[in-house]
Design a protein around this motif. Structure first.
Motif, PDB file in Angstrom:
ATOM      1  N   VAL A  30       0.826  -1.211   0.000  1.00  0.00           N
ATOM      2  CA  VAL A  30       0.000   0.000   0.000  1.00  0.00           C
ATOM      3  C   VAL A  30       0.857   1.256   0.000  1.00  0.00           C
ATOM      4  O   VAL A  30       0.611   2.206  -0.750  1.00  0.00           O
ATOM      5  N   TYR A  77      -2.219  -3.429   9.488  1.00  0.00           N
ATOM      6  CA  TYR A  77      -2.381  -3.222   8.046  1.00  0.00           C
ATOM      7  C   TYR A  77      -2.446  -1.728   7.753  1.00  0.00           C
ATOM      8  O   TYR A  77      -2.449  -0.882   8.673  1.00  0.00           O
ATOM      9  N   TYR A  79      -4.182   1.218   4.636  1.00  0.00           N
ATOM     10  CA  TYR A  79      -4.994   1.436   3.443  1.00  0.00           C
ATOM     11  C   TYR A  79      -4.994   2.924   3.113  1.00  0.00           C
ATOM     12  O   TYR A  79      -4.696   3.769   3.965  1.00  0.00           O
ATOM     13  N   ASP A  81      -6.873   6.291   2.205  1.00  0.00           N
ATOM     14  CA  ASP A  81      -8.174   6.943   2.379  1.00  0.00           C
ATOM     15  C   ASP A  81      -8.198   8.190   1.500  1.00  0.00           C
ATOM     16  O   ASP A  81      -7.371   9.095   1.665  1.00  0.00           O
TER      17      ASP A  81
END
Length: 363
Positions: A30, A77, A79, A81
């Motif tokens: 990511v 983890y 991610y 946004d």
């Protein structure tokens, strides 16, 4: 801060090294934590002693539009946004007192707006020759995120007054292959040649048949225009064409010569280096970088000596007229007229609201 690492940030927040290492490994697909930018903001959330005394989340502002969210508890983890982005139609009136960039920002508009206008009018207005008192009106899309302007979208309508002449432009997607800007008659603002081979510089020496050379001090013709600009400033071809030579030419230094058609030729002198792939025989497109400003050859400092020939006779680049490209097809003129009417109606509406609010402030 400079030199600060992601694991260092987590360590200061009380996150165990083992957890930091695992999170960094899990987040690789990511976001690579080595890409942290000095000066960028990050935020820590849900810090409480019952959960080990360190935060549950770290949010890093990757850009004005995106944030990377790192989970520090249970499943480790990350991610991306995407922040909410809003587009608002805005209207501005600006008078030039110093420069396009300075006065645009002084009026409370984003600097990006100046860049958009310079792109739209690149074929029409000589921005090196702007005069005090020149002005423009513009209706544009302001793209905002977290209360900050992050981009300028379409310039829906603009009217630029330069040297007493008004140049209007309307956004209309009237051709396959992309959007375009047109004047009120439906004629394209895009022309065969750009007004200048580089952006936002200044003319340091004009076209003359009797100029005293700054190095030799002899009076001799200078059949071109000198643009003073920092070394390394990109220089672009003003039109499509074929490179006839790219080589060192003594007093002219590193020089690129381009044949555009049977009528026009251009030359770009004193370059520090050539653009990628620029060599004799190479085809170039309008706006393609063909070199970078330098001071090679007989030169007192970094500048571009730009020259144009028409039918083998040197002409003043600042006074060169360029033919328009194709106008809007007749079958789409009614649609264009509707788009033009809508743009002017939006301008008038926002303008009226602005005048009304200004009156209320006075009262």
């Amino acid at each position: 801060a400079n030199g600060e690492t992601f694991s260092g940030l987590l360590g200061k927040a009380g996150v165990p090294q083992s957890i930091a290492n695992e999170l960094i490994e899990n987040a690789k697909k990511v976001f690579n934590v080595r890409d942290l930018r000095a000066g960028a903001h990050y935020h820590l959330y849900n810090v409480d002693d019952s959960c080990g005394g360190y935060p549950a989340w770290l949010v890093y502002d990757k850009s004005q539009r995106e944030a990377v969210v790192f989970s520090l508890r249970d499943s480790l983890y990350a991610y991306i946004d995407e922040k909410d982005v809003a587009t608002e139609l805005k209207y501005a009136e600006v008078t030039i007192e110093n420069s396009l960039w300075y006065d645009t920002q002084k009026a409370g508009c984003p600097a990006l707006l100046a860049a958009r206008l310079s792109d739209i009018y690149a074929w029409t207005i000589d921005f090196f020759g702007l005069q005090k008192g020149d002005s423009y009106q513009v209706l544009y899309e302001s793209v905002e995120c977290d209360g900050k302007v992050v981009d300028v979208g379409r310039v829906v309508y603009a009217s630029f007054v330069h040297s007493g002449k008004e140049y209007k432009s309307f956004w209309y997607d009237g051709q396959e292959g992309g959007t375009h800007y047109w004047n009120e008659k439906g004629e394209s603002l895009r022309k065969a040649f750009l007004k200048a081979p580089l952006k936002f510089s200044r003319v340091s020496s004009g076209f003359s048949y009797a100029r005293r050379h700054p190095v030799t001090r002899r009076v001799q013709p200078h059949t071109g225009v000198d643009y003073a600009a920092p070394k390394g400033t990109p220089v672009v071809s003003i039109g499509d064409g074929v490179v006839t030579s790219a080589k060192y030419e003594g007093a002219g230094g590193n020089t690129v010569r381009i044949k555009h058609n049977s009528t026009y030729r251009t030359a770009y002198l004193h370059l520090s280096k050539y653009g990628k792939g620029i060599r004799a025989g190479a085809h170039v497109s309008q706006g393609q970088v063909i070199g970078y400003v330098g001071s090679t050859g007989r030169s007192t400092g970094p500048h571009l000596d730009f020259r144009v020939w028409k039918n083998n006779t040197p002409i003043n680049p600042l006074k060169m007229e360029s033919p328009n490209t194709d106008p809007i097809p007749s079958g789409k003129m009614e649609d264009f007229e509707n788009a033009k009417f809508a743009a002017l109606a939006q301008r008038d509406s926002i303008q009226a609201i602005g005048y009304y609010n200004a009156l209320l402030d006075i009262l």
